[in-house]
Design an enzyme around this catalytic site. Structure first.
Site, short mmCIF file in Angstrom:
data_model
loop_
_atom_site.label_atom_id
_atom_site.label_comp_id
_atom_site.label_asym_id
_atom_site.label_seq_id
_atom_site.Cartn_x
_atom_site.Cartn_y
_atom_site.Cartn_z
N GLY A 1 1.34 3.05 10.63
CA GLY A 1 2.17 4.23 10.53
C GLY A 1 2.81 4.62 11.86
N SER B 1 2.47 -1.90 9.94
CA SER B 1 3.92 -1.91 10.17
C SER B 1 4.54 -3.29 9.97
CB SER B 1 4.26 -1.35 11.55
OG SER B 1 3.76 -0.02 11.67
N ASN C 1 0.88 -1.17 0.00
CA ASN C 1 0.00 0.00 0.00
C ASN C 1 0.91 1.22 0.00
OD1 ASN C 1 -1.80 2.04 0.46
ND2 ASN C 1 -2.34 1.42 2.55
N GLU D 1 -6.13 -4.82 10.10
CA GLU D 1 -5.16 -3.76 10.34
C GLU D 1 -5.50 -3.03 11.65
OE1 GLU D 1 -2.94 -2.71 6.47
OE2 GLU D 1 -4.35 -1.14 7.00
N GLU E 1 -6.93 4.87 7.34
CA GLU E 1 -6.66 6.29 7.09
C GLU E 1 -7.84 6.96 6.41
OE1 GLU E 1 -2.90 5.75 5.13
OE2 GLU E 1 -2.01 5.15 7.04
N HIS F 1 -9.56 1.43 4.21
CA HIS F 1 -8.32 1.58 4.99
C HIS F 1 -8.58 2.55 6.15
CE1 HIS F 1 -4.20 2.64 6.11
NE2 HIS F 1 -3.87 1.47 5.59
N LYS G 1 0.16 4.26 -0.36
CA LYS G 1 -0.46 5.47 0.18
C LYS G 1 -0.16 6.65 -0.75
CE LYS G 1 -0.21 3.32 4.68
NZ LYS G 1 -0.09 3.47 6.12
C1 3PY Z 1 0.74 0.19 7.31
O1 3PY Z 1 1.49 -0.79 7.35
O2 3PY Z 1 0.99 1.24 7.87
C2 3PY Z 1 -0.51 0.13 6.55
O3 3PY Z 1 -1.36 0.92 6.75
C3 3PY Z 1 -0.69 -0.88 5.49
O4 3PY Z 1 -1.85 -0.64 4.80
#
Ligand code: 3PY
Length: 252
Positions: A174, A214, A10, A168, A98, A96, A12
């Site tokens: 992050g 992460s 991802n 997640e 975010e 997601h 982003k």
């Molecule tokens: C991360 O690993 O920070 C993620 O959000 C993966 O989507």
């Protein structure tokens, strides 16, 4: 693992098209022959064209990071599933954290997007996960079960083959914090049980459930070794082809 893992990056909001082209080409080169897992890079919309071109006839597939739920119309700034399909996109991340955190995404809209993307033939990577306060209040199971049920309302059993769920935990995104392999396995198992309740045992055993948050080249192997963890959705580490490749390698 019983299931073929899916390792998805991802990106982003990173990488302009010229940088994307370089990184995609490098990822294709480095992961050549690693066919023990499916490999996906979810890139910004404007990088899709170069990314699809650079991955033509290779083992790397391209995904988007969001999609609108209407077919077309007066939705300024939005991108439809048909647009993605015609550009050669095969996967799309939906829900997601975010997007839930910063862009008003709620389960009702995640559900609409999921249904529209599946109808268009896209493979969906649906993200669910609890925030820190929810984990601390000991309601992780309730939260991720509820999200899974709301997000999948109305999704037909025969569409599940194109659905991946990414667990997640929001507190691990992050932040550099990672769920322990045991925490990840337990949560992915809870989601698998929800799928079992909704669609039956066979569906639950077949569905790919990724861990995200992460995951990197240092911790991927122990997370992927867990029974219920069928791959990863990788943030920062997916921007560095050598690191992403190490994760792909861990999934072979
Ligand atoms: C991360 O690993 O920070 C993620 O959000 C993966 O989507």
């Amino acid at each position: 693992a019983k299931r073929k893992p899916v390792i998805a990056g991802n990106w982003k909001m990173n990488m302009t098209p010229s940088k994307a082209e370089e990184a995609v080409k490098e990822t294709v080169e480095l992961t050549k022959g690693m066919d023990g897992c499916d490999i996906v890079l979810c890139v910004p919309f404007v990088d899709i064209r170069v990314a699809v071109r650079a991955t033509k006839d290779t083992q790397v597939k391209i995904g988007a990071q969001n999609v609108h739920f209407e077919k077309n119309g007066a939705f300024t700034g939005e991108i439809s599933a048909d647009m993605l399909c015609e550009c050669g996109v095969e996967y799309v991340i939906i829900g997601h954290s975010e997007r839930r955190q910063y862009f008003g995404e709620i389960d009702a809209t995640v559900n609409l997007r999921t249904k529209a993307a599946l109808k268009a033939g896209l493979k969906v990577i649906l993200c669910v996960g609890e925030i820190l306060a929810e984990r601390q209040a000991n309601i992780t199971a309730e939260i991720i079960s509820m999200q899974t049920k709301l997000d999948l309302a109305g999704v037909e059993a025969d569409e599940l083959k194109n659905l991946i769920i990414a667990y997640e935990p929001v507190w691990a995104i992050g932040t550099g914090l990672t769920a322990t392999p045991e925490q990840a396995d337990k949560a992915c198992g809870i989601i698998r049980n929800v799928i079992c309740g909704l669609y039956g045992k066979e569906a639950a055993e077949a569905i790919i459930i990724q861990y995200g948050g992460s995951m990197n080249d240092a911790n991927a192997a122990e997370l992927l070794a867990k029974e219920n963890v069928d791959g990863g959705l990788i943030g920062g580490a997916s921007l560095v082809p050598a690191k992403f490749t190490e994760i792909v390698k861990a999934a072979q």
